[in-house]
Design an enzyme around this catalytic site. Sequence first.
Site, PDB file in Angstrom:
ATOM      1  N   CYS A  71       0.851  -1.193   0.000  1.00 13.65           N
ATOM      2  CA  CYS A  71       0.000   0.000   0.000  1.00 13.65           C
ATOM      3  C   CYS A  71       0.886   1.242   0.000  1.00 13.65           C
ATOM      4  O   CYS A  71       2.103   1.158   0.203  1.00 13.65           O
ATOM      5  CB  CYS A  71      -0.917  -0.004   1.229  1.00 13.65           C
ATOM      6  N   CYS A  77       3.571   3.510   8.022  1.00 13.53           N
ATOM      7  CA  CYS A  77       2.610   3.043   9.023  1.00 13.53           C
ATOM      8  C   CYS A  77       3.225   1.896   9.817  1.00 13.53           C
ATOM      9  O   CYS A  77       3.952   1.069   9.270  1.00 13.53           O
ATOM     10  CB  CYS A  77       1.340   2.578   8.306  1.00 13.53           C
ATOM     11  N   CYS A  80       1.566  -3.294   9.091  1.00 16.42           N
ATOM     12  CA  CYS A  80       2.039  -4.589   8.556  1.00 16.42           C
ATOM     13  C   CYS A  80       3.471  -4.483   8.065  1.00 16.42           C
ATOM     14  O   CYS A  80       3.731  -3.926   7.010  1.00 16.42           O
ATOM     15  CB  CYS A  80       1.139  -5.083   7.435  1.00 16.42           C
ATOM     16  N   CYS A 160      -5.236   1.319   3.315  1.00 15.17           N
ATOM     17  CA  CYS A 160      -4.936   0.141   4.143  1.00 15.17           C
ATOM     18  C   CYS A 160      -5.460  -1.140   3.498  1.00 15.17           C
ATOM     19  O   CYS A 160      -6.618  -1.202   3.072  1.00 15.17           O
ATOM     20  CB  CYS A 160      -5.556   0.315   5.534  1.00 15.17           C
ATOM     21  N   GLN A 286     -11.748 -12.788  18.089  1.00 19.10           N
ATOM     22  CA  GLN A 286     -10.628 -12.902  17.158  1.00 19.10           C
ATOM     23  C   GLN A 286     -10.792 -11.916  16.010  1.00 19.10           C
ATOM     24  O   GLN A 286     -11.878 -11.791  15.428  1.00 19.10           O
ATOM     25  CB  GLN A 286     -10.533 -14.325  16.607  1.00 19.10           C
ATOM     26  N   TYR A 316      -8.910 -20.100  30.478  1.00 25.74           N
ATOM     27  CA  TYR A 316      -8.704 -18.794  29.829  1.00 25.74           C
ATOM     28  C   TYR A 316      -9.722 -18.688  28.691  1.00 25.74           C
ATOM     29  O   TYR A 316      -9.385 -18.386  27.550  1.00 25.74           O
ATOM     30  CB  TYR A 316      -7.273 -18.646  29.312  1.00 25.74           C
ATOM     31  N   GLU A 337     -12.489 -18.115  33.344  1.00 22.90           N
ATOM     32  CA  GLU A 337     -11.894 -16.888  32.831  1.00 22.90           C
ATOM     33  C   GLU A 337     -11.887 -15.851  33.943  1.00 22.90           C
ATOM     34  O   GLU A 337     -12.836 -15.751  34.723  1.00 22.90           O
ATOM     35  CB  GLU A 337     -12.706 -16.390  31.633  1.00 22.90           C
ATOM     36  N   ASP A 382      -6.125 -21.662  26.265  1.00 27.04           N
ATOM     37  CA  ASP A 382      -5.950 -20.579  25.285  1.00 27.04           C
ATOM     38  C   ASP A 382      -5.581 -19.296  26.029  1.00 27.04           C
ATOM     39  O   ASP A 382      -6.396 -18.383  26.177  1.00 27.04           O
ATOM     40  CB  ASP A 382      -7.243 -20.400  24.481  1.00 27.04           C
ATOM     41  N   CYS A 409      -1.008 -17.775  20.900  1.00 27.42           N
ATOM     42  CA  CYS A 409      -0.704 -16.682  19.967  1.00 27.42           C
ATOM     43  C   CYS A 409       0.748 -16.234  20.085  1.00 27.42           C
ATOM     44  O   CYS A 409       1.166 -15.296  19.416  1.00 27.42           O
ATOM     45  CB  CYS A 409      -1.647 -15.502  20.206  1.00 27.42           C
TER      46      CYS A 409
END
Length: 454
Positions: A71, A77, A80, A160, A286, A316, A337, A382, A409
């Site tokens: 982009c 920016c 990414c 974007c 997500q 979690y 949680e 998680d 993650c």
Amino acid sequence: MKRKDIIEFEVGKMEFGGISRSIYDEKRIKMKGGITGQRVKAAVKKARSDSGEVRLLELIEPSPLETAETCVHFRECGGCSILSLPYEKQLEIKEKQVMELFDGAEISGFEYLGIQGSPSSTQYRNKMEYTFGDEFKGGPLSLGMHKTGRFIDILTVHDCRLVDSDFVEIMKKTRDFFDEKEIPYYRSFNHEGYLRHLVVRKGENTGEIMVNIVTSSQMDFDMNEFANMLRSLELENEIVSILHTINDGMADAVQCDELRVIYGRDYFNEEVLGLKFKVSPFSFFQTNTKGAEKLYEIARDFAGDKGDGKVVFDLYSGTGTIGQLMAQSARKVYGIELVEEAVEAANQNAKLNNLDNCQFIAGDVAKVVSELPEKADLIIVDPPRAGVLGNGVKDIAEFGAGEIVYVSCNPKSLVDNLVEFQSRGYKVEKVQLMDMFPNTPHVETVVLMSRKCR
């Protein structure tokens, strides 16, 4: 090489999390950012006899690997960082980085099922948090993302690639509306001003959009005119919620002192793998819906028939997405949680999906589990990016479940946890990666562990 020196070098190895390691003057150099093969200019932050840490200042020459279309904001920016790499190359790099972490931790003997790419490598984000500011001191109003390495300067990211055209249209028209009204943005250095953030969220599978304008309480501005402007936009999807959040906190983060519904409702609907979810403005969901469906399918496949008629602990559990998917075959699911709002949302969503064998409980994992009437046959873990902390691994291992499915993650914290799980009687059976975050350095990992016979 000494501190504050300006040096030039070729970027070497890329490591997970957006770190690169290179060699300069026979010394090891660590830097945030960088793509293998780039030639860069950097400032020395720390210097030791055999190594140093540097801060990227300027790209002198791109890497031969950078052949993908980008982009107009790329490199300015902070969004990414690897957009310039072809998507297949991104997957290859992430796969190698994660496997190196497993090798370094001496975790082996498992079935590796490769990396699953995101269904879409662009326009996949269902949530964006934009910041009000200006691109340079005294410049016109901007609304968008922070510039790379800059705390104050804001770039209006009209090109974007991570979001669809509705997000861009809402962002641009919001910036134009408040610029015309000459409404001041909030300045974090003196805590004066009004406009702070714009949060746009969307149900990918329902087409419902939520817009949340975040301001301080330093003005009394009628947001109905803003809402009318938004509702007049020609969008592909439908705005069902326009909210006004008052935030007088000093941190540069979206917090809620007061929430006002300007139009519609205070939630939007989303659907994932046949289940329905009400998503509130501050609940976690997500950010890549289609990718999340693939991720949850992997987790469900790893559990296999182990969920059939069994007791499942979803630790979690957040808003309970994985637990509710498991509830379709399990006898009972207990989700635990710490965040009470997430637990409330999880229980509401379980009712929405007519799942009467799901119970979500707020509290500390070890304490809640000790009070449950049943033991787990299968545990889903998680955790946040930091992984399972403190005595968490010890507590989970002592629950004695036959299998554990760990969704992570952050592979760095994952491998640390896996080493401890192994020392407490578990064996890593399967590993698969899922790229939830194309064009960024991040990736999800799903692991199946089984309890060794004693």
